[in-house]
Design a protein around this motif. Sequence first.
Motif, short mmCIF file in Angstrom:
data_model
loop_
_atom_site.label_atom_id
_atom_site.label_comp_id
_atom_site.label_asym_id
_atom_site.label_seq_id
_atom_site.Cartn_x
_atom_site.Cartn_y
_atom_site.Cartn_z
N GLU A 96 0.83 -1.20 0.00
CA GLU A 96 0.00 0.00 0.00
C GLU A 96 0.87 1.26 0.00
OE1 GLU A 96 -2.51 -0.38 3.36
OE2 GLU A 96 -3.80 -1.92 2.45
N LYS A 97 1.94 1.23 0.82
CA LYS A 97 2.85 2.38 0.86
C LYS A 97 3.52 2.56 -0.50
CE LYS A 97 6.77 4.30 3.43
NZ LYS A 97 7.48 4.70 2.24
N LYS A 98 3.91 1.45 -1.08
CA LYS A 98 4.54 1.51 -2.40
C LYS A 98 3.57 2.09 -3.42
CE LYS A 98 6.78 -1.49 -5.81
NZ LYS A 98 7.15 -2.91 -6.14
N GLN A 99 2.29 1.67 -3.34
CA GLN A 99 1.29 2.18 -4.26
C GLN A 99 1.04 3.67 -4.04
OE1 GLN A 99 0.03 0.60 -6.80
NE2 GLN A 99 -1.27 2.32 -7.42
N LYS A 100 0.98 4.07 -2.76
CA LYS A 100 0.77 5.49 -2.45
C LYS A 100 1.96 6.32 -2.92
CE LYS A 100 -2.31 4.95 1.53
NZ LYS A 100 -2.43 5.11 3.01
N ASP A 101 3.16 5.81 -2.67
CA ASP A 101 4.36 6.52 -3.12
C ASP A 101 4.37 6.65 -4.64
OD1 ASP A 101 5.17 6.74 -0.52
OD2 ASP A 101 6.61 5.08 -0.60
N LYS A 102 3.92 5.58 -5.28
CA LYS A 102 3.85 5.61 -6.74
C LYS A 102 2.85 6.65 -7.22
CE LYS A 102 3.08 2.53 -10.70
NZ LYS A 102 2.71 1.14 -11.11
N GLU A 103 1.67 6.68 -6.57
CA GLU A 103 0.64 7.65 -6.94
C GLU A 103 1.12 9.08 -6.67
OE1 GLU A 103 -2.73 6.47 -4.70
OE2 GLU A 103 -3.20 4.73 -5.98
N LYS A 104 1.80 9.25 -5.51
CA LYS A 104 2.33 10.58 -5.16
C LYS A 104 3.38 11.01 -6.18
CE LYS A 104 4.45 13.17 -1.39
NZ LYS A 104 5.01 13.08 0.00
N ALA A 105 4.26 10.07 -6.54
CA ALA A 105 5.29 10.39 -7.53
C ALA A 105 4.66 10.74 -8.87
CB ALA A 105 6.24 9.20 -7.68
N GLU A 106 3.59 10.05 -9.20
CA GLU A 106 2.89 10.32 -10.47
C GLU A 106 2.24 11.71 -10.43
OE1 GLU A 106 1.71 9.78 -14.31
OE2 GLU A 106 3.08 8.54 -13.13
N GLU A 107 1.64 12.05 -9.27
CA GLU A 107 1.03 13.37 -9.13
C GLU A 107 2.08 14.48 -9.26
OE1 GLU A 107 -0.97 13.42 -5.43
OE2 GLU A 107 -2.60 12.09 -6.07
#
Length: 442
Positions: free
Chosen positions: A380-391
């Motif tokens: 989940e953290k990895k996914q959130k970090d990925k989404e944040k990086a994408e944003e």
Amino acid sequence: MTTARAACVLRTVFFAMFLTFSGCLSQIHELNKESVEEFRKNKLLVVIFVDSPTCTRCRILFPFFVAASQAFPRDPEIFFARVHDKRLVQEWGIAELPALIFYRDGIEDHDFFLVDVTVDEILDEIARRLHGNYRAVERKYAVEVTAHNFQEIVKTPRQSVLLLTYNKDTQEAVSIMENVAKVFRNDDAILICKLNVDKEAALRDSQYKSRDVPAVFWYHASDKSVAKRFGGNISIYMQTNFINQQTGLDRNIDGSMKDTSGRIRQFDVALAEHADHVLQADPEVLGRLIKQFASEKSQLERQHKEFADYYIYLLQKTRASGKLDKMMSLIMDLNKKLDESEDLLPKQEDSLRRKRNILIYFGNLQDEAEKLKREKEAEEKKQKDKEKAEEEKQKRVKEEEERKKKEDDSKKTKAIPSLKKMGQPPQYTAQATIHKRSIEEL
């Protein structure tokens, strides 16, 4: 030698030559009730694979019998044959197929090889029966395929195949694939094959688009219609990892099992997600899991179904007893059987080891649940970090686009020359002209 005996020997020799040159399968001679008696005469040992054309398990195991025969190419004393004559099956009293029987020179009655159909088991049994050092012969675990046997060996249903095309200059690749075949020598879910393009160029051209040598091709058990080219390097590490990923057999490169071998990932996850209820032997939750696993079993590949049944058995046992602490006693029982493994066939031993892996998972379920929780949190953290990086990336892209737009607008403004600088007289409207004259008069 009498004339009659000499004639008998000649008939046997000519019969063997006929079978060999008529394209027999890796020296596997096809026999029936009319030919078997004549064929076995004056031969030190004849090993016979008894099967049926409609027996799927026979078709899965037959390639390993072929692989065993490769240890005795053109041997003058030891012969391999196949029979699927129903009359002989009945005459020999065979209740289950496939079966391995053999004839010894000078002994009229047949006997059985009560071993697994694997290269090691067959060759070791030959050594025991003949009291010789046949264990020292070169064992070839990868099956040599030809135009004659390709359809039967490679296209066997419910069995995945990894095939190497090679020539006389690529023997290193052959050696690597032999080692890979040795790793999985007790697993009939995977078959390692090799195709010599120096001898079988037409077969290679008809089956594969690539003319590269060496090359590796993959046939999944569920689809044998088209081969997929393996794109990685040819090494024992790459091929072993690839087979593990595709089949879930989970072996190390020395042939030993990983602690995940036998376990079924989606079952493990379901157990960990309901760990508290399973540990408390909640009958309602256990009942739901039993139904879920039974339903999902039909979607699993053949090699996993036995172990799906074992998961279900353990859940049923837990529900019946009302507690999970029976697992330790079951592990002890399995360890005892494995310690006494001299009486076990290799596939039986492998099955017990895989069941022990499942038992150990049940026994460590609380820890496994915590591990799964940490994995999910990390994911989940990895996914959130990925989404944040994408944003942030999108934000930077937008800012860059706005900056470029401003720069472009600024350049356009500078690029338009003023009318005064171009030496043109200013342009006035009629109203502006009247206004100018009024100011001048004042």
